[in-house]
Design a protein around this motif. Structure first.
Motif, PDB file in Angstrom:
ATOM      1  N   GLU A   1      -3.955  11.679   7.370  1.00 54.44           N
ATOM      2  CA  GLU A   1      -2.960  10.180   7.070  1.00 54.44           C
ATOM      3  C   GLU A   1      -1.826  10.436   7.960  1.00 54.44           C
ATOM      4  OE1 GLU A   1      -2.426   6.390   5.839  1.00 54.44           O
ATOM      5  OE2 GLU A   1      -4.148   7.727   6.085  1.00 54.44           O
ATOM      6  N   LEU A   2      -0.882  11.302   8.085  1.00 52.63           N
ATOM      7  CA  LEU A   2       0.090  11.340   8.868  1.00 52.63           C
ATOM      8  C   LEU A   2      -0.307  11.301  10.193  1.00 52.63           C
ATOM      9  CD1 LEU A   2       2.561  14.315   7.931  1.00 52.63           C
ATOM     10  CD2 LEU A   2       3.112  11.868   8.507  1.00 52.63           C
ATOM     11  N   GLU A   3      -1.452  11.891  10.723  1.00 51.73           N
ATOM     12  CA  GLU A   3      -1.886  11.857  12.238  1.00 51.73           C
ATOM     13  C   GLU A   3      -2.284  10.449  12.571  1.00 51.73           C
ATOM     14  OE1 GLU A   3      -4.539  15.063  12.298  1.00 51.73           O
ATOM     15  OE2 GLU A   3      -3.033  16.578  12.480  1.00 51.73           O
ATOM     16  N   ARG A   4      -3.134   9.971  11.369  1.00 53.05           N
ATOM     17  CA  ARG A   4      -3.487   8.577  11.784  1.00 53.05           C
ATOM     18  C   ARG A   4      -2.405   7.552  11.708  1.00 53.05           C
ATOM     19  NH1 ARG A   4      -4.046   3.691   9.651  1.00 53.05           N
ATOM     20  NH2 ARG A   4      -2.949   4.356   7.715  1.00 53.05           N
ATOM     21  N   ARG A   5      -1.382   7.681  11.033  1.00 52.91           N
ATOM     22  CA  ARG A   5       0.062   6.565  11.200  1.00 52.91           C
ATOM     23  C   ARG A   5       0.590   7.055  12.179  1.00 52.91           C
ATOM     24  NH1 ARG A   5       2.172   5.203   5.059  1.00 52.91           N
ATOM     25  NH2 ARG A   5       0.221   5.287   3.947  1.00 52.91           N
TER      26      ARG A   5
ATOM     27  N   LEU B   1      -0.585   7.847  15.299  1.00 53.28           N
ATOM     28  CA  LEU B   1      -1.227   7.395  16.463  1.00 53.28           C
ATOM     29  C   LEU B   1      -0.997   5.814  16.185  1.00 53.28           C
ATOM     30  CD1 LEU B   1      -4.380   9.595  16.467  1.00 53.28           C
ATOM     31  CD2 LEU B   1      -2.703   9.617  18.142  1.00 53.28           C
ATOM     32  N   SER B   2      -1.043   5.271  15.191  1.00 54.39           N
ATOM     33  CA  SER B   2      -1.175   3.747  15.049  1.00 54.39           C
ATOM     34  C   SER B   2       0.337   3.123  15.081  1.00 54.39           C
ATOM     35  CB  SER B   2      -1.957   3.339  13.922  1.00 54.39           C
ATOM     36  OG  SER B   2      -1.233   3.777  12.581  1.00 54.39           O
ATOM     37  N   GLY B   3       1.427   4.038  14.946  1.00 52.73           N
ATOM     38  CA  GLY B   3       2.691   3.609  15.122  1.00 52.73           C
ATOM     39  C   GLY B   3       2.918   3.103  13.732  1.00 52.73           C
ATOM     40  N   ASP B   4       2.296   3.457  12.602  1.00 56.25           N
ATOM     41  CA  ASP B   4       2.643   3.088  11.300  1.00 56.25           C
ATOM     42  C   ASP B   4       3.625   3.996  10.439  1.00 56.25           C
ATOM     43  OD1 ASP B   4       1.212   0.703  11.338  1.00 56.25           O
ATOM     44  OD2 ASP B   4      -0.721   1.659  10.495  1.00 56.25           O
ATOM     45  N   ALA B   5       3.544   5.161  10.986  1.00 52.55           N
ATOM     46  CA  ALA B   5       4.820   5.923  10.129  1.00 52.55           C
ATOM     47  C   ALA B   5       6.080   5.553  10.101  1.00 52.55           C
ATOM     48  CB  ALA B   5       4.452   7.324  11.211  1.00 52.55           C
ATOM     49  N   GLN B   6       6.433   5.713   8.737  1.00 51.66           N
ATOM     50  CA  GLN B   6       7.671   5.276   8.393  1.00 51.66           C
ATOM     51  C   GLN B   6       8.837   6.469   8.222  1.00 51.66           C
ATOM     52  OE1 GLN B   6       7.804   2.654   4.718  1.00 51.66           O
ATOM     53  NE2 GLN B   6       9.905   2.768   4.641  1.00 51.66           N
TER      54      GLN B   6
END
Length: 538
Positions: A526-530, A532-537
Protein backbone atom coordinates in the motif's frame (compact mmCIF):
# COMPACT_ATOMS: atom_id res chain seq x y z
CA UNK A 1 9.76 -61.68 33.18
CA UNK A 2 12.90 -60.06 34.65
CA UNK A 3 15.25 -57.66 32.91
CA UNK A 4 17.56 -60.48 31.91
CA UNK A 5 14.86 -62.14 29.81
CA UNK A 6 13.48 -59.00 28.14
CA UNK A 7 14.03 -58.99 24.35
CA UNK A 8 16.11 -56.19 22.96
CA UNK A 9 14.00 -53.36 21.49
CA UNK A 10 14.59 -52.89 17.79
CA UNK A 11 15.58 -56.48 16.98
CA UNK A 12 13.96 -58.07 13.95
CA UNK A 13 11.51 -60.03 16.11
CA UNK A 14 10.43 -57.07 18.22
CA UNK A 15 10.84 -54.01 16.00
CA UNK A 16 9.19 -51.02 17.66
CA UNK A 17 6.76 -49.38 17.62
CA UNK A 18 4.31 -52.27 17.66
CA UNK A 19 1.47 -49.91 16.66
CA UNK A 20 1.19 -46.33 15.46
CA UNK A 21 -2.62 -46.33 15.38
CA UNK A 22 -4.28 -43.35 17.07
CA UNK A 23 -7.80 -42.09 17.69
CA UNK A 24 -9.61 -40.58 14.71
CA UNK A 25 -10.11 -36.91 15.65
CA UNK A 26 -13.84 -37.16 14.94
CA UNK A 27 -14.09 -39.37 18.03
CA UNK A 28 -13.99 -36.22 20.18
CA UNK A 29 -17.49 -35.43 18.91
CA UNK A 30 -18.77 -38.95 19.58
CA UNK A 31 -17.47 -38.85 23.15
CA UNK A 32 -19.17 -35.53 23.95
CA UNK A 33 -22.41 -36.69 22.29
CA UNK A 34 -22.45 -39.79 24.49
CA UNK A 35 -21.97 -37.78 27.68
CA UNK A 36 -24.20 -34.82 26.80
CA UNK A 37 -26.73 -35.92 24.14
CA UNK A 38 -29.44 -33.34 24.94
CA UNK A 39 -27.17 -30.43 25.86
CA UNK A 40 -26.64 -27.61 23.36
CA UNK A 41 -23.54 -28.03 21.22
CA UNK A 42 -23.85 -25.33 18.52
CA UNK A 43 -25.61 -21.96 18.44
CA UNK A 44 -25.96 -19.57 15.51
CA UNK A 45 -28.67 -16.92 15.64
CA UNK A 46 -31.95 -18.78 16.28
CA UNK A 47 -30.47 -22.18 15.39
CA UNK A 48 -29.56 -24.77 18.02
CA UNK A 49 -27.96 -28.18 17.61
CA UNK A 50 -27.72 -30.61 20.51
CA UNK A 51 -24.70 -32.87 20.78
CA UNK A 52 -26.84 -35.81 19.68
CA UNK A 53 -28.01 -33.90 16.59
CA UNK A 54 -24.47 -32.75 15.78
CA UNK A 55 -23.27 -36.36 16.00
CA UNK A 56 -26.16 -37.76 13.93
CA UNK A 57 -25.67 -35.17 11.17
CA UNK A 58 -21.95 -35.85 11.10
CA UNK A 59 -22.52 -39.61 10.89
CA UNK A 60 -24.99 -39.15 8.03
CA UNK A 61 -22.68 -36.91 6.01
CA UNK A 62 -19.69 -39.20 6.59
CA UNK A 63 -21.73 -42.18 5.36
CA UNK A 64 -22.77 -40.20 2.27
CA UNK A 65 -19.18 -39.18 1.58
CA UNK A 66 -18.13 -42.83 1.59
CA UNK A 67 -21.09 -44.53 -0.06
CA UNK A 68 -22.44 -41.98 -2.54
CA UNK A 69 -19.46 -39.71 -3.22
CA UNK A 70 -16.69 -42.31 -3.08
CA UNK A 71 -14.39 -40.49 -0.62
CA UNK A 72 -11.39 -42.65 0.22
CA UNK A 73 -8.89 -42.42 3.04
CA UNK A 74 -6.41 -39.64 2.34
CA UNK A 75 -8.63 -37.78 -0.16
CA UNK A 76 -8.59 -34.02 0.29
CA UNK A 77 -11.79 -31.96 0.56
CA UNK A 78 -11.54 -28.19 0.28
CA UNK A 79 -14.05 -25.96 2.09
CA UNK A 80 -15.01 -22.43 1.00
CA UNK A 81 -17.47 -21.06 3.54
CA UNK A 82 -17.98 -18.47 6.20
CA UNK A 83 -18.61 -19.79 9.73
CA UNK A 84 -21.75 -21.92 10.14
CA UNK A 85 -22.77 -25.18 11.88
CA UNK A 86 -22.56 -27.10 8.58
CA UNK A 87 -18.90 -26.15 8.25
CA UNK A 88 -18.12 -27.84 11.57
CA UNK A 89 -20.32 -30.81 10.60
CA UNK A 90 -18.40 -31.21 7.33
CA UNK A 91 -15.03 -31.04 9.09
CA UNK A 92 -15.86 -33.90 11.47
CA UNK A 93 -17.55 -35.90 8.70
CA UNK A 94 -14.49 -35.67 6.44
CA UNK A 95 -12.27 -36.90 9.27
CA UNK A 96 -14.67 -39.68 10.19
CA UNK A 97 -14.69 -40.87 6.59
CA UNK A 98 -10.87 -40.78 6.46
CA UNK A 99 -10.47 -37.64 4.38
CA UNK A 100 -8.27 -34.59 4.83
CA UNK A 101 -9.89 -31.24 5.69
CA UNK A 102 -8.62 -28.33 3.55
CA UNK A 103 -10.34 -25.11 4.72
CA UNK A 104 -9.80 -21.96 2.66
CA UNK A 105 -9.95 -18.40 3.90
CA UNK A 106 -13.44 -17.52 2.68
CA UNK A 107 -12.43 -13.92 1.92
CA UNK A 108 -9.99 -15.00 -0.77
CA UNK A 109 -10.67 -14.49 -4.45
CA UNK A 110 -11.95 -17.33 -6.66
CA UNK A 111 -8.51 -17.56 -8.29
CA UNK A 112 -6.78 -17.89 -4.92
CA UNK A 113 -9.11 -20.69 -3.85
CA UNK A 114 -8.69 -22.42 -7.19
CA UNK A 115 -4.92 -22.38 -6.60
CA UNK A 116 -5.44 -24.09 -3.23
CA UNK A 117 -7.57 -26.78 -4.87
CA UNK A 118 -4.75 -27.41 -7.31
CA UNK A 119 -2.00 -27.24 -4.68
CA UNK A 120 -3.77 -29.63 -2.30
CA UNK A 121 -5.00 -32.06 -4.96
CA UNK A 122 -8.53 -31.80 -3.57
CA UNK A 123 -11.06 -34.26 -4.99
CA UNK A 124 -14.12 -32.53 -3.55
CA UNK A 125 -15.45 -29.13 -2.53
CA UNK A 126 -17.75 -28.00 0.28
CA UNK A 127 -18.91 -24.53 -0.73
CA UNK A 128 -21.38 -22.09 0.73
CA UNK A 129 -24.07 -21.07 -1.75
CA UNK A 130 -22.86 -17.47 -1.41
CA UNK A 131 -19.74 -18.32 -3.46
CA UNK A 132 -20.78 -19.58 -6.91
CA UNK A 133 -17.82 -17.88 -8.58
CA UNK A 134 -15.40 -19.71 -6.29
CA UNK A 135 -17.02 -23.04 -7.09
CA UNK A 136 -16.85 -22.29 -10.82
CA UNK A 137 -13.17 -21.34 -10.59
CA UNK A 138 -12.34 -24.67 -8.95
CA UNK A 139 -13.41 -26.55 -12.08
CA UNK A 140 -14.71 -30.11 -12.25
CA UNK A 141 -14.02 -32.06 -9.08
CA UNK A 142 -15.24 -35.42 -7.92
CA UNK A 143 -18.08 -33.70 -6.08
CA UNK A 144 -19.30 -30.30 -4.91
CA UNK A 145 -21.51 -29.97 -1.83
CA UNK A 146 -23.37 -26.70 -1.36
CA UNK A 147 -24.23 -25.24 2.04
CA UNK A 148 -27.43 -23.21 2.15
CA UNK A 149 -28.78 -24.10 -1.28
CA UNK A 150 -28.19 -26.22 -4.34
CA UNK A 151 -27.78 -23.63 -7.09
CA UNK A 152 -24.62 -25.56 -7.95
CA UNK A 153 -23.52 -28.99 -6.83
CA UNK A 154 -25.41 -31.15 -4.34
CA UNK A 155 -27.13 -29.71 -1.28
CA UNK A 156 -25.19 -30.72 1.83
CA UNK A 157 -28.32 -30.42 3.94
CA UNK A 158 -30.41 -32.60 1.58
CA UNK A 159 -27.66 -35.22 1.36
CA UNK A 160 -27.48 -35.28 5.17
CA UNK A 161 -31.23 -35.87 5.42
CA UNK A 162 -31.00 -38.73 2.89
CA UNK A 163 -28.50 -40.55 5.09
CA UNK A 164 -29.86 -39.74 8.56
CA UNK A 165 -29.70 -42.81 10.77
CA UNK A 166 -26.90 -44.42 8.80
CA UNK A 167 -23.48 -45.03 10.31
CA UNK A 168 -20.22 -44.65 8.38
CA UNK A 169 -17.18 -46.87 8.58
CA UNK A 170 -15.04 -44.78 10.92
CA UNK A 171 -11.62 -44.59 9.27
CA UNK A 172 -8.72 -46.24 11.07
CA UNK A 173 -5.86 -43.75 11.26
CA UNK A 174 -2.21 -43.76 12.22
CA UNK A 175 -0.35 -41.09 14.11
CA UNK A 176 1.15 -39.59 10.95
CA UNK A 177 -1.94 -39.77 8.73
CA UNK A 178 -2.86 -36.27 7.48
CA UNK A 179 -6.13 -34.80 8.76
CA UNK A 180 -5.86 -31.09 7.91
CA UNK A 181 -4.03 -29.02 5.32
CA UNK A 182 -3.48 -25.71 7.10
CA UNK A 183 -2.63 -23.10 4.50
CA UNK A 184 -0.15 -20.46 5.62
CA UNK A 185 -1.14 -16.81 5.24
CA UNK A 186 1.29 -16.35 2.36
CA UNK A 187 2.96 -13.19 3.70
CA UNK A 188 6.13 -13.96 1.73
CA UNK A 189 4.67 -15.64 -1.33
CA UNK A 190 1.93 -18.05 -2.29
CA UNK A 191 0.33 -19.94 0.62
CA UNK A 192 1.83 -23.33 1.43
CA UNK A 193 -0.15 -26.33 2.72
CA UNK A 194 1.10 -27.34 6.16
CA UNK A 195 0.25 -30.99 6.77
CA UNK A 196 -1.33 -31.57 10.20
CA UNK A 197 -1.85 -35.16 11.34
CA UNK A 198 -4.27 -37.03 13.60
CA UNK A 199 -1.58 -37.78 16.18
CA UNK A 200 -0.22 -34.25 16.15
CA UNK A 201 -3.67 -32.67 16.51
CA UNK A 202 -4.65 -34.96 19.39
CA UNK A 203 -1.54 -33.71 21.19
CA UNK A 204 -2.39 -30.08 20.36
CA UNK A 205 -5.92 -30.44 21.76
CA UNK A 206 -4.52 -31.88 24.98
CA UNK A 207 -1.86 -29.18 25.11
CA UNK A 208 -4.35 -26.34 24.51
CA UNK A 209 -6.58 -27.63 27.31
CA UNK A 210 -3.63 -27.90 29.69
CA UNK A 211 -1.86 -24.63 28.86
CA UNK A 212 -4.54 -22.22 27.62
CA UNK A 213 -7.87 -23.18 29.20
CA UNK A 214 -7.40 -25.47 32.21
CA UNK A 215 -10.57 -26.67 33.88
CA UNK A 216 -13.06 -26.35 31.00
CA UNK A 217 -16.41 -28.09 31.60
CA UNK A 218 -19.76 -28.34 29.76
CA UNK A 219 -20.86 -25.33 31.83
CA UNK A 220 -18.54 -23.20 29.71
CA UNK A 221 -19.38 -21.57 26.37
CA UNK A 222 -17.08 -20.38 23.60
CA UNK A 223 -17.77 -17.47 21.24
CA UNK A 224 -16.26 -17.67 17.73
CA UNK A 225 -15.22 -14.28 16.36
CA UNK A 226 -12.63 -15.46 13.80
CA UNK A 227 -12.81 -17.73 10.71
CA UNK A 228 -13.01 -21.43 11.55
CA UNK A 229 -10.64 -22.14 8.67
CA UNK A 230 -7.55 -21.52 10.77
CA UNK A 231 -6.69 -20.93 14.45
CA UNK A 232 -10.31 -20.57 15.54
CA UNK A 233 -11.06 -24.00 14.08
CA UNK A 234 -8.29 -25.57 16.16
CA UNK A 235 -9.63 -23.73 19.21
CA UNK A 236 -13.16 -25.05 18.64
CA UNK A 237 -11.87 -28.61 18.34
CA UNK A 238 -10.69 -28.27 21.94
CA UNK A 239 -14.16 -27.07 22.96
CA UNK A 240 -15.78 -30.12 21.35
CA UNK A 241 -13.39 -32.35 23.29
CA UNK A 242 -14.74 -30.93 26.55
CA UNK A 243 -18.40 -30.62 25.58
CA UNK A 244 -18.30 -26.82 25.59
CA UNK A 245 -21.03 -24.94 23.72
CA UNK A 246 -19.86 -23.19 20.55
CA UNK A 247 -21.61 -19.88 19.86
CA UNK A 248 -21.20 -18.57 16.31
CA UNK A 249 -21.75 -14.95 15.33
CA UNK A 250 -25.14 -14.61 13.56
CA UNK A 251 -23.47 -13.22 10.43
CA UNK A 252 -20.00 -12.76 8.99
CA UNK A 253 -20.13 -9.08 9.97
CA UNK A 254 -18.06 -8.40 13.06
CA UNK A 255 -19.99 -6.20 15.46
CA UNK A 256 -18.78 -5.42 19.00
CA UNK A 257 -22.28 -4.79 20.37
CA UNK A 258 -23.35 -8.24 19.17
CA UNK A 259 -20.22 -9.78 20.68
CA UNK A 260 -20.99 -8.22 24.05
CA UNK A 261 -24.66 -9.25 23.90
CA UNK A 262 -23.78 -12.88 23.11
CA UNK A 263 -21.23 -13.01 25.93
CA UNK A 264 -23.92 -11.89 28.37
CA UNK A 265 -26.70 -14.12 26.98
CA UNK A 266 -24.68 -17.36 26.82
CA UNK A 267 -22.35 -16.65 29.74
CA UNK A 268 -19.43 -17.03 27.36
CA UNK A 269 -16.22 -17.97 29.14
CA UNK A 270 -13.68 -18.48 26.31
CA UNK A 271 -12.88 -16.47 23.19
CA UNK A 272 -10.05 -16.96 20.72
CA UNK A 273 -9.05 -13.84 18.80
CA UNK A 274 -6.18 -11.76 17.47
CA UNK A 275 -4.81 -8.55 19.04
CA UNK A 276 -6.45 -6.20 16.54
CA UNK A 277 -9.93 -7.68 17.17
CA UNK A 278 -9.37 -7.67 20.94
CA UNK A 279 -8.38 -4.02 20.67
CA UNK A 280 -11.63 -3.23 18.83
CA UNK A 281 -13.66 -4.94 21.55
CA UNK A 282 -12.09 -3.29 24.59
CA UNK A 283 -12.06 0.19 23.04
CA UNK A 284 -15.74 0.06 22.04
CA UNK A 285 -18.20 1.88 24.36
CA UNK A 286 -20.34 -1.29 24.59
CA UNK A 287 -17.58 -3.11 26.48
CA UNK A 288 -17.76 -0.56 29.30
CA UNK A 289 -21.42 -1.30 30.08
CA UNK A 290 -21.89 -4.95 29.07
CA UNK A 291 -21.89 -7.86 31.50
CA UNK A 292 -18.63 -9.59 30.63
CA UNK A 293 -18.18 -11.19 34.05
CA UNK A 294 -18.48 -14.75 32.68
CA UNK A 295 -15.21 -14.47 30.74
CA UNK A 296 -12.45 -16.73 32.05
CA UNK A 297 -10.04 -17.05 29.13
CA UNK A 298 -9.66 -14.45 26.38
CA UNK A 299 -6.97 -16.01 24.23
CA UNK A 300 -5.11 -13.89 21.71
CA UNK A 301 -2.56 -15.05 19.18
CA UNK A 302 -1.47 -14.53 15.60
CA UNK A 303 0.68 -11.49 16.41
CA UNK A 304 2.26 -9.92 19.50
CA UNK A 305 0.04 -7.52 21.43
CA UNK A 306 1.52 -4.12 22.05
CA UNK A 307 1.98 -3.26 25.71
CA UNK A 308 -0.36 -0.25 25.72
CA UNK A 309 -3.16 -2.34 24.17
CA UNK A 310 -2.48 -5.13 26.65
CA UNK A 311 -2.86 -2.78 29.62
CA UNK A 312 -6.12 -1.40 28.25
CA UNK A 313 -7.54 -4.91 27.79
CA UNK A 314 -6.64 -5.86 31.36
CA UNK A 315 -8.36 -2.74 32.65
CA UNK A 316 -11.59 -3.51 30.78
CA UNK A 317 -11.75 -7.31 31.04
CA UNK A 318 -9.78 -8.09 34.18
CA UNK A 319 -7.21 -10.90 34.61
CA UNK A 320 -8.53 -13.16 31.84
CA UNK A 321 -5.93 -12.67 29.08
CA UNK A 322 -3.97 -15.63 27.73
CA UNK A 323 -1.37 -15.13 25.01
CA UNK A 324 0.13 -17.84 22.93
CA UNK A 325 2.80 -17.54 20.28
CA UNK A 326 2.84 -19.99 17.45
CA UNK A 327 2.47 -20.54 13.74
CA UNK A 328 0.11 -22.69 11.70
CA UNK A 329 3.01 -25.08 11.23
CA UNK A 330 3.11 -25.66 15.00
CA UNK A 331 -0.66 -25.19 15.41
CA UNK A 332 0.01 -22.27 17.72
CA UNK A 333 1.81 -24.31 20.34
CA UNK A 334 5.21 -22.66 20.93
CA UNK A 335 4.93 -20.43 24.02
CA UNK A 336 2.19 -19.40 26.45
CA UNK A 337 1.67 -16.42 28.77
CA UNK A 338 -1.17 -17.51 31.08
CA UNK A 339 -3.63 -15.34 32.98
CA UNK A 340 -1.58 -15.12 36.17
CA UNK A 341 1.44 -13.72 34.33
CA UNK A 342 -0.46 -10.89 32.66
CA UNK A 343 -0.13 -7.68 34.60
CA UNK A 344 -1.18 -4.08 34.03
CA UNK A 345 1.95 -2.96 35.86
CA UNK A 346 5.55 -3.37 34.78
CA UNK A 347 6.68 -6.51 36.59
CA UNK A 348 9.83 -7.50 34.74
CA UNK A 349 7.93 -9.51 32.12
CA UNK A 350 6.85 -6.62 29.92
CA UNK A 351 6.92 -7.68 26.28
CA UNK A 352 7.29 -11.41 26.84
CA UNK A 353 5.26 -13.96 24.87
CA UNK A 354 5.69 -16.43 27.71
CA UNK A 355 7.50 -19.69 28.29
CA UNK A 356 7.70 -22.92 26.28
CA UNK A 357 4.47 -24.88 25.93
CA UNK A 358 4.12 -28.22 27.73
CA UNK A 359 5.99 -30.90 25.78
CA UNK A 360 7.70 -28.44 23.43
CA UNK A 361 11.34 -27.40 23.40
CA UNK A 362 12.09 -23.89 22.21
CA UNK A 363 15.52 -22.45 21.46
CA UNK A 364 16.94 -19.20 20.12
CA UNK A 365 19.54 -20.16 17.52
CA UNK A 366 22.15 -18.41 15.41
CA UNK A 367 22.47 -18.78 11.64
CA UNK A 368 24.42 -22.03 12.08
CA UNK A 369 21.80 -23.66 14.30
CA UNK A 370 23.65 -23.19 17.59
CA UNK A 371 21.71 -22.12 20.67
CA UNK A 372 22.65 -18.61 21.74
CA UNK A 373 23.04 -17.42 25.32
CA UNK A 374 20.15 -15.76 27.20
CA UNK A 375 19.67 -12.17 26.11
CA UNK A 376 21.17 -12.66 22.65
CA UNK A 377 18.93 -12.23 19.62
CA UNK A 378 18.50 -15.06 17.16
CA UNK A 379 15.86 -17.10 15.36
CA UNK A 380 13.22 -18.84 17.48
CA UNK A 381 13.19 -22.57 16.70
CA UNK A 382 11.01 -25.35 18.10
CA UNK A 383 10.76 -29.13 18.26
CA UNK A 384 8.07 -31.36 19.71
CA UNK A 385 4.84 -33.20 18.96
CA UNK A 386 2.94 -30.07 17.94
CA UNK A 387 5.25 -29.47 14.96
CA UNK A 388 3.64 -30.31 11.62
CA UNK A 389 4.71 -33.08 9.27
CA UNK A 390 6.00 -30.69 6.60
CA UNK A 391 4.66 -28.79 3.60
CA UNK A 392 2.67 -30.78 1.05
CA UNK A 393 4.63 -31.43 -2.15
CA UNK A 394 7.16 -28.71 -1.34
CA UNK A 395 10.62 -30.20 -0.65
CA UNK A 396 12.32 -26.83 -1.12
CA UNK A 397 10.26 -25.18 1.62
CA UNK A 398 10.78 -28.18 3.89
CA UNK A 399 14.55 -28.00 3.43
CA UNK A 400 14.52 -24.30 4.26
CA UNK A 401 12.22 -24.64 7.28
CA UNK A 402 13.84 -27.55 9.12
CA UNK A 403 17.40 -27.78 10.44
CA UNK A 404 18.70 -30.66 12.56
CA UNK A 405 15.15 -31.59 13.49
CA UNK A 406 14.21 -28.06 14.56
CA UNK A 407 11.46 -26.08 12.85
CA UNK A 408 12.66 -22.56 12.06
CA UNK A 409 9.87 -20.09 12.76
CA UNK A 410 11.39 -17.11 10.95
CA UNK A 411 10.73 -15.03 14.08
CA UNK A 412 13.58 -13.22 15.79
CA UNK A 413 13.80 -12.86 19.53
CA UNK A 414 15.66 -13.73 22.70
CA UNK A 415 15.17 -15.71 25.89
CA UNK A 416 15.88 -14.40 29.36
CA UNK A 417 17.62 -16.33 32.14
CA UNK A 418 14.27 -17.67 33.45
CA UNK A 419 13.15 -19.14 30.12
CA UNK A 420 10.74 -16.40 29.06
CA UNK A 421 10.81 -15.51 25.37
CA UNK A 422 10.60 -12.09 23.72
CA UNK A 423 9.80 -11.61 20.03
CA UNK A 424 11.71 -8.87 18.27
CA UNK A 425 9.94 -9.34 14.93
CA UNK A 426 9.92 -11.43 11.80
CA UNK A 427 13.31 -12.13 10.32
CA UNK A 428 12.00 -10.62 7.10
CA UNK A 429 10.91 -7.43 8.95
CA UNK A 430 14.34 -6.58 10.39
CA UNK A 431 16.26 -3.99 8.40
CA UNK A 432 19.83 -2.69 8.49
CA UNK A 433 20.38 1.03 8.71
CA UNK A 434 23.95 2.27 8.44
CA UNK A 435 25.23 -1.21 9.29
CA UNK A 436 23.10 -1.60 12.44
CA UNK A 437 20.16 -3.99 12.87
CA UNK A 438 16.81 -2.35 13.55
CA UNK A 439 13.93 -4.43 14.95
CA UNK A 440 10.64 -2.68 14.12
CA UNK A 441 8.70 -3.98 17.13
CA UNK A 442 10.94 -2.08 19.57
CA UNK A 443 10.30 1.17 17.71
CA UNK A 444 6.56 0.47 17.41
CA UNK A 445 6.24 -0.08 21.16
CA UNK A 446 7.78 3.34 21.83
CA UNK A 447 5.55 5.12 19.30
CA UNK A 448 2.44 3.56 20.86
CA UNK A 449 3.20 5.20 24.19
CA UNK A 450 2.13 8.49 22.56
CA UNK A 451 -1.50 9.01 23.65
CA UNK A 452 -2.62 10.14 20.18
CA UNK A 453 -1.52 6.97 18.33
CA UNK A 454 -3.82 3.97 17.98
CA UNK A 455 -1.87 1.74 15.57
CA UNK A 456 1.54 1.80 13.95
CA UNK A 457 3.76 -0.25 11.67
CA UNK A 458 7.46 0.45 11.11
CA UNK A 459 9.14 -0.75 7.92
CA UNK A 460 12.62 -0.48 6.49
CA UNK A 461 12.61 1.49 3.23
CA UNK A 462 15.49 1.96 0.74
CA UNK A 463 17.77 4.93 1.35
CA UNK A 464 20.75 5.96 -0.83
CA UNK A 465 22.90 6.96 2.15
CA UNK A 466 22.03 4.52 4.94
CA UNK A 467 20.91 1.53 2.88
CA UNK A 468 17.57 1.44 4.68
CA UNK A 469 15.77 3.78 7.06
CA UNK A 470 12.61 3.37 9.08
CA UNK A 471 9.23 4.65 7.97
CA UNK A 472 6.49 4.70 10.59
CA UNK A 473 2.93 4.34 9.27
CA UNK A 474 0.72 5.71 12.05
CA UNK A 475 -3.04 5.72 12.71
CA UNK A 476 -4.12 8.51 15.11
CA UNK A 477 -6.89 7.86 17.61
CA UNK A 478 -10.29 9.17 16.60
CA UNK A 479 -10.39 12.93 17.02
CA UNK A 480 -6.70 13.19 17.92
CA UNK A 481 -4.36 15.63 16.23
CA UNK A 482 -0.70 14.69 15.94
CA UNK A 483 2.12 15.72 13.60
CA UNK A 484 5.35 14.00 12.55
CA UNK A 485 7.18 16.65 14.57
CA UNK A 486 5.19 15.66 17.67
CA UNK A 487 6.14 12.03 17.25
CA UNK A 488 9.80 12.79 16.59
CA UNK A 489 9.91 14.87 19.78
CA UNK A 490 8.15 12.09 21.71
CA UNK A 491 10.81 9.55 20.67
CA UNK A 492 13.77 11.81 21.31
CA UNK A 493 15.92 10.17 23.97
CA UNK A 494 13.85 6.98 24.03
CA UNK A 495 15.67 5.27 21.13
CA UNK A 496 19.14 5.27 19.63
CA UNK A 497 19.45 7.72 16.76
CA UNK A 498 19.79 5.01 14.10
CA UNK A 499 16.49 3.46 15.22
CA UNK A 500 14.47 6.65 14.91
CA UNK A 501 12.08 6.66 11.91
CA UNK A 502 13.13 9.08 9.21
CA UNK A 503 9.57 9.53 8.05
CA UNK A 504 6.15 9.41 9.70
CA UNK A 505 3.13 8.68 7.51
CA UNK A 506 -0.42 9.25 8.75
CA UNK A 507 -3.22 6.95 7.56
CA UNK A 508 -6.83 6.52 8.62
CA UNK A 509 -6.33 2.75 9.06
CA UNK A 510 -3.79 -0.02 8.47
CA UNK A 511 -4.64 -2.76 5.96
CA UNK A 512 -5.32 -6.08 7.66
CA UNK A 513 -5.51 -9.69 6.54
CA UNK A 514 -8.74 -11.68 6.48
CA UNK A 515 -7.89 -12.86 10.01
CA UNK A 516 -7.62 -9.31 11.33
CA UNK A 517 -3.81 -9.32 11.47
CA UNK A 518 -1.62 -6.39 10.50
CA UNK A 519 0.85 -7.69 7.90
CA UNK A 520 3.92 -5.79 6.79
CA UNK A 521 3.61 -7.18 3.26
CA UNK A 522 0.22 -5.52 2.78
CA UNK A 523 1.40 -2.25 4.30
CA UNK A 524 4.50 -2.18 2.11
CA UNK A 525 2.37 -2.79 -0.99
CA UNK A 526 0.00 0.00 0.00
CA UNK A 527 2.89 2.35 0.74
CA UNK A 528 4.39 1.71 -2.66
CA UNK A 529 1.02 2.19 -4.35
CA UNK A 530 0.45 5.52 -2.61
CA UNK A 531 3.97 6.70 -3.34
CA UNK A 532 3.57 5.95 -7.02
CA UNK A 533 0.18 7.63 -7.18
CA UNK A 534 1.25 10.60 -5.08
CA UNK A 535 -1.32 9.79 -2.36
CA UNK A 536 1.18 9.28 0.47
CA UNK A 537 0.57 11.59 3.40
CA UNK A 538 3.52 12.56 5.52
Amino acid sequence: MNDATLPLAGTAATALPVSTRVMNLATFLTQSARRLPEEIALVMGDRRWTWAEFEARTDALAAALQDRLGLKKGDRVLCQSQNCPEMMQAMFAVWRAGGVWVPANFRQTPEEVAYQVQASGAVGLVCNAAFPDHAAACGDLGFTLTIGGNAFGTSLEALTEDYMGQRPRVAVVDRDDPCWFFFTSGTTGRPKASVLTHGQMAFVVTNHLADLMPGLTPEDASLVVAPLSHGAGVHQLTQVARGVKTVLMPSEKFDVETVCALIAEWRVSTIFTVPTILKLIVEHPAAATADLSSLRYVIYAGAPMYREDQKRALEVLGPVLVQYFGLGEVTGAITVLPTWLHSATDDGLTGTCGFARTGLEVQVQDDSGNEVVPGETGEICVTGLAVFAGYWNNPKANAESFRNGWFRTGDLGHMDARGFFYITGRKSDMFISGGSNVYPREVEEKILTHPAISEVAVLGMPDPLWGEVGWAVCVPRQGAQVTPEDLAAHLDGKLSRYKLPRRFVMWDALPKSAYGKITKKMIREELERRELSGDAQA
